[in-house]
Enzyme design. Structure first.
Site, short mmCIF file in Angstrom:
data_model
loop_
_atom_site.label_atom_id
_atom_site.label_comp_id
_atom_site.label_asym_id
_atom_site.label_seq_id
_atom_site.Cartn_x
_atom_site.Cartn_y
_atom_site.Cartn_z
N ARG B 12 40.85 32.76 32.02
CA ARG B 12 41.64 31.54 32.19
C ARG B 12 42.31 31.56 33.56
O ARG B 12 42.68 32.62 34.07
CB ARG B 12 42.70 31.44 31.10
CG ARG B 12 42.12 31.32 29.73
CD ARG B 12 42.53 30.00 29.07
NE ARG B 12 41.73 29.76 27.88
CZ ARG B 12 40.73 28.88 27.83
NH1 ARG B 12 40.40 28.17 28.88
NH2 ARG B 12 40.05 28.72 26.72
N CYS B 13 42.51 30.35 34.12
CA CYS B 13 43.23 30.25 35.38
C CYS B 13 44.65 30.77 35.19
O CYS B 13 45.22 30.56 34.13
CB CYS B 13 43.26 28.81 35.87
SG CYS B 13 41.89 28.48 37.01
N PRO B 14 45.22 31.49 36.16
CA PRO B 14 44.73 31.64 37.54
C PRO B 14 43.80 32.82 37.78
O PRO B 14 43.54 33.14 38.93
CB PRO B 14 46.03 31.83 38.31
CG PRO B 14 46.92 32.57 37.35
CD PRO B 14 46.56 32.07 35.99
N ASP B 39 36.47 28.17 32.84
CA ASP B 39 37.75 27.50 32.58
C ASP B 39 37.76 26.19 33.36
O ASP B 39 37.55 26.19 34.57
CB ASP B 39 38.90 28.40 33.04
CG ASP B 39 40.26 27.77 32.75
OD1 ASP B 39 40.31 26.60 32.33
OD2 ASP B 39 41.28 28.45 32.97
#
Lengths: 383, 75
Positions: B12-14, B39
């Site tokens: 998942r970001c970041p 993502d």
């Protein structure tokens, strides 16, 4: 954390205005009956409803019979979109909207498309301003039933060029719906629209009251099953005490709006400048000049938005975020996406009448350390 | 063709952006790195990172491995 909590999420829900609270308590005693009935208690309720409608219409500069209360701002937005499309279905089945409308508008658009209609999304620039050339081309295309433009972005604060967009709609003979949720009670309401909506808990009224205004002569047809209430525009018995409180709160908020805007806008300028200067690798987004007086958004590189929200909460700061990890769908904010700006580590700060300079100073004093702490934990310092 | 592939699928970001920021300085200027990231936020954040850091966002491809983002080291 012993410091008192600082609530900085007025764009989601402003704290109840004391005038609204007072009106709510009085109306609980006086406004419980069904205003549609023909006995004494009902007549009292009818008087309260009529007075609330007249006060709200006067504040918005519209006729009372053009204004209906709805069970929420979301319902008002759904009614505006679907009713505007239904009323003009013989002209066409296309909805034109900006890419940064509130999700309530976009969800209504999805319903329209699922039912066989079409929707044209008009892009925005890096500052979140709608592309006026693309807008004019879209509303001028054949078969456009309705155009929707948010007055000012609820996520980044950018005020939209509604006047110019409205001129394009007039030239094309297309009615314009303006979602004014973030400006009513805070900033001047733009002109040139045919349908307008707002939401009471954004201006310091209670939750559960929306406003739908349909100007005379607009082809608008209720998308809901028939009901005689609110000029047939929205079904069901209203929460009258909340409506009365919403109207009282709006009158009070509107009376103070320019003073409050003059107080809050420099605080937002201060946040914009200090966050950019004192937090490394941060992107402050939205139009720095043509913006709402009370709202500012920024994104912190390499920081997880959810972790940032929780850390701020532990320090007593309530803010919201457009980062994907903070949404139930795990998608980033469609507004940040449309602008092409960083979506992770995102924070939206929105001020209100109870926000003090000391609150803002404490936020600005603690934010750099909180972000630095999260970056150190994640091992991303110096990247 | 990219000279280096960073597989950030499932992250998942970041995290995909962090992976690029960590890896890019080790590669010669001019190198193209391909980031595989599923993502949805990566579609926004990888080009935004390139803009903020003055690196070149070459483009997005959608292949059998899902979305891929090519970045060229500029400095």
């Amino acid at each position: 954390m012993s410091a008192s909590p600082v609530y900085l999420d007025a764009a989601t829900a402003a704290p109840l205005h004391p005038v609204a609270r007072q009106a709510l308590l009085a109306a609980l005693d006086d406004g419980w009956a069904d205003p549609a009935r023909l006995y004494t208690q009902a007549r009292r309720a009818r008087q309260l409803l009529d007075a609330a409608r007249e006060a709200t219409a006067a504040t918005l500069g519209v006729r009372p019979d053009e204004l209906s209360f709805t069970p929420s701002g979301t319902t008002a937005a759904h009614s505006a979109v679907l009713g505007g499309l239904t009323g003009r279905r013989r002209v066409g089945a296309t909805l034109v909207h900006s890419a940064i409308e509130h999700s309530a508008v976009l969800h209504a658009a999805e319903t329209h498309v699922a039912g066989g209609g079409t929707a044209t999304s008009v892009p925005v620039d890096r500052l979140g301003r709608v592309d006026l050339d693309a807008w004019s081309a879209a509303v001028g295309a054949p078969g456009v039933a309705l155009a929707a433009l948010i007055a000012a972005s609820h996520e980044v604060g950018t005020v939209q060029p509604v006047g110019v967009a409205a001129d394009a709609c007039t030239a094309a003979g297309v009615p314009l719906y303006v979602d004014a949720a973030q400006v009513v009670g805070r900033a001047p309401v733009p002109e040139g629209w045919s349908v307008l909506t707002a939401s009471a808990h954004k201006w310091g009224g209670p939750p559960g009251v929306g406003v739908l205004v349909v100007r005379k002569g607009t082809r608008w047809e209720s998308p809901w099953p028939a009901d005689e209430r609110e000029s047939g525009r929205t079904p069901g018995v209203l929460n009258l005490p909340a409506v009365v409180a919403a109207a009282a709160g709006l009158r009070a908020a509107a009376a103070d709006a320019s003073t409050e805007a003059a107080r809050l806008a420099p605080l937002v300028d201060r946040i914009r400048a200090r966050v950019a200067a004192e937090v490394p690798d941060v992107e402050v987004v939205g139009d720095p000049d043509h913006r709402l007086p009370h709202l500012v958004t920024f994104s912190c590189l390499y920081v997880d938005g959810e972790a940032l929200l929780h850390a701020l909460d532990r320090h007593g700061f309530a803010v919201s975020s457009g980062s994907s990890c903070t949404s139930s769908t795990l998608r980033p904010s469609h507004v940040l996406e449309a602008m092409g700006v960083l979506s992770h580590g995102n924070v939206r700060v929105s001020l209100h009448r109870e926000t003090t300079e000391a609150d803002v100073e404490r936020f600005l004093a603690e934010l750099p350390g909180i972000v630095a702490g999260l970056r150190a934990e994640a091992g991303v310092v110096g990247l | 063709m990219p000279e280096e592939v960073l597989d950030c699928r499932g992250q998942r970001c970041p995290l995909p952006v962090i992976a690029v920021a960590r890896r890019l300085p080790d590669l010669p200027v001019g190198t193209v790195v391909r980031v595989l990231a599923d993502d949805p936020a990566a579609a926004v954040d990888i080009p935004a990172w390139c803009r903020m850091r003055g690196q070149e966002f070459v483009g997005r491809l959608d292949g059998p491995d899902g979305p891929a983002y090519d970045i060229r080291r500029r400095h």
